[in-house]
Design a protein around this motif. Structure first.
Motif, PDB file in Angstrom:
ATOM      1  N   UNK A  68      49.133  51.569  44.229  1.00  0.00           N
ATOM      2  CA  UNK A  68      47.733  51.625  44.658  1.00  0.00           C
ATOM      3  C   UNK A  68      47.027  50.303  44.370  1.00  0.00           C
ATOM      4  N   UNK A  69      46.221  49.876  45.336  1.00  0.00           N
ATOM      5  CA  UNK A  69      45.451  48.656  45.157  1.00  0.00           C
ATOM      6  C   UNK A  69      46.207  47.371  45.388  1.00  0.00           C
ATOM      7  N   UNK A  95      48.336  44.157  29.305  1.00  0.00           N
ATOM      8  CA  UNK A  95      47.409  43.036  29.229  1.00  0.00           C
ATOM      9  C   UNK A  95      47.592  42.144  30.443  1.00  0.00           C
ATOM     10  N   UNK A  96      46.517  41.493  30.828  1.00  0.00           N
ATOM     11  CA  UNK A  96      46.615  40.548  31.925  1.00  0.00           C
ATOM     12  C   UNK A  96      47.574  39.435  31.545  1.00  0.00           C
ATOM     13  N   UNK A  97      48.521  39.152  32.429  1.00  0.00           N
ATOM     14  CA  UNK A  97      49.491  38.090  32.168  1.00  0.00           C
ATOM     15  C   UNK A  97      48.854  36.736  32.449  1.00  0.00           C
ATOM     16  N   UNK A  98      49.336  35.753  31.750  1.00  0.00           N
ATOM     17  CA  UNK A  98      48.821  34.409  32.033  1.00  0.00           C
ATOM     18  C   UNK A  98      49.274  34.009  33.428  1.00  0.00           C
ATOM     19  N   UNK A 103      43.672  41.185  40.189  1.00  0.00           N
ATOM     20  CA  UNK A 103      42.432  41.768  39.693  1.00  0.00           C
ATOM     21  C   UNK A 103      41.366  41.609  40.771  1.00  0.00           C
ATOM     22  N   UNK A 104      40.691  42.689  41.170  1.00  0.00           N
ATOM     23  CA  UNK A 104      39.643  42.564  42.189  1.00  0.00           C
ATOM     24  C   UNK A 104      38.580  41.558  41.745  1.00  0.00           C
ATOM     25  N   UNK A 105      38.058  40.758  42.680  1.00  0.00           N
ATOM     26  CA  UNK A 105      37.084  39.709  42.322  1.00  0.00           C
ATOM     27  C   UNK A 105      35.889  40.234  41.522  1.00  0.00           C
ATOM     28  N   UNK A 106      35.381  41.419  41.871  1.00  0.00           N
ATOM     29  CA  UNK A 106      34.213  41.943  41.168  1.00  0.00           C
ATOM     30  C   UNK A 106      34.520  42.289  39.707  1.00  0.00           C
ATOM     31  N   UNK A 107      35.790  42.451  39.354  1.00  0.00           N
ATOM     32  CA  UNK A 107      36.157  42.740  37.968  1.00  0.00           C
ATOM     33  C   UNK A 107      36.035  41.492  37.091  1.00  0.00           C
ATOM     34  N   UNK A 108      36.121  40.319  37.687  1.00  0.00           N
ATOM     35  CA  UNK A 108      36.153  39.084  36.904  1.00  0.00           C
ATOM     36  C   UNK A 108      34.850  38.814  36.167  1.00  0.00           C
ATOM     37  N   UNK A 109      33.756  39.344  36.681  1.00  0.00           N
ATOM     38  CA  UNK A 109      32.469  39.121  36.026  1.00  0.00           C
ATOM     39  C   UNK A 109      31.889  40.413  35.447  1.00  0.00           C
ATOM     40  N   UNK A 153      37.464  50.235  30.852  1.00  0.00           N
ATOM     41  CA  UNK A 153      38.823  50.780  30.858  1.00  0.00           C
ATOM     42  C   UNK A 153      39.591  50.073  31.960  1.00  0.00           C
ATOM     43  N   UNK A 154      40.811  49.644  31.648  1.00  0.00           N
ATOM     44  CA  UNK A 154      41.668  48.975  32.625  1.00  0.00           C
ATOM     45  C   UNK A 154      43.067  49.547  32.442  1.00  0.00           C
ATOM     46  N   UNK A 155      43.404  50.570  33.220  1.00  0.00           N
ATOM     47  CA  UNK A 155      44.675  51.262  33.060  1.00  0.00           C
ATOM     48  C   UNK A 155      45.704  50.870  34.109  1.00  0.00           C
ATOM     49  N   UNK A 156      45.251  50.494  35.309  1.00  0.00           N
ATOM     50  CA  UNK A 156      46.210  50.074  36.327  1.00  0.00           C
ATOM     51  C   UNK A 156      46.755  48.706  35.934  1.00  0.00           C
ATOM     52  N   UNK A 157      48.078  48.568  35.870  1.00  0.00           N
ATOM     53  CA  UNK A 157      48.630  47.276  35.459  1.00  0.00           C
ATOM     54  C   UNK A 157      48.323  46.200  36.493  1.00  0.00           C
ATOM     55  N   UNK A 158      48.111  44.997  36.007  1.00  0.00           N
ATOM     56  CA  UNK A 158      47.788  43.852  36.856  1.00  0.00           C
ATOM     57  C   UNK A 158      48.889  42.814  36.716  1.00  0.00           C
TER      58      UNK A 158
END
Length: 133
Positions: free
Chosen positions: A59-60, A28-31, A83-89, A94-99
């Motif tokens: 990667x990334x 999950x995205x961390x705070x 998180x890439x900016x385009x992902x925010x909106x 699916x979100x498998x690469x850890x952030x």
């Protein structure tokens, strides 16, 4: 026999669904308040006569967001995957690469080392540690 296959297939799908849910919860995205690492990248470590070579799968990750140090006889690789900016909106399916923040500490073979300039190669951070004799 047909019912047994259907039952086994149903159980297999249930297991995969639960595994997918657990995988998503784990990454999950961390705070943004959290300074603790939320994930560890996999690392390969090999030794030659003159060097120790480390390869971390990142990667990334922007190289400017990575810190490489040697602390207490261990290689420490730390940084953040944003998180890439385009992902925010976007609607994420699916979100498998850890952030978020990552850190990996890998014990080194005994000795003294000098960190050469790390470089990114095919989505991996390549680190050369020159042995100091």
């Amino acid at each position: 026999m047909k019912d047994a296959r259907a039952w086994m297939w149903s159980d297999a799908v249930d297991v995969l669904t639960r595994a997918d849910r657990l995988h998503r919860q784990l990454f999950q995205l961390a705070s943004s308040q959290s300074r603790r690492p939320n994930w560890e990248p996999p690392v390969d470590l090999v030794e030659t006569e003159r060097e120790v070579l480390a390869l971390a799968a990142l990667p990334g990750v922007d190289p400017k967001d990575i810190r490489v140090t040697i602390e207490n006889g261990a290689l420490v690789i730390a940084g953040e995957r944003l998180l890439p900016p385009e992902f925010r909106t976007a609607e994420i399916h699916r979100l498998e690469l850890p952030q978020g923040r990552f850190e990996r500490t890998v014990p080194l073979p005994p000795g003294r080392y000098e960190v050469r300039q790390p470089s990114m190669q095919n989505g991996c951070l390549a680190i050369v540690l020159r042995k100091i004799i």
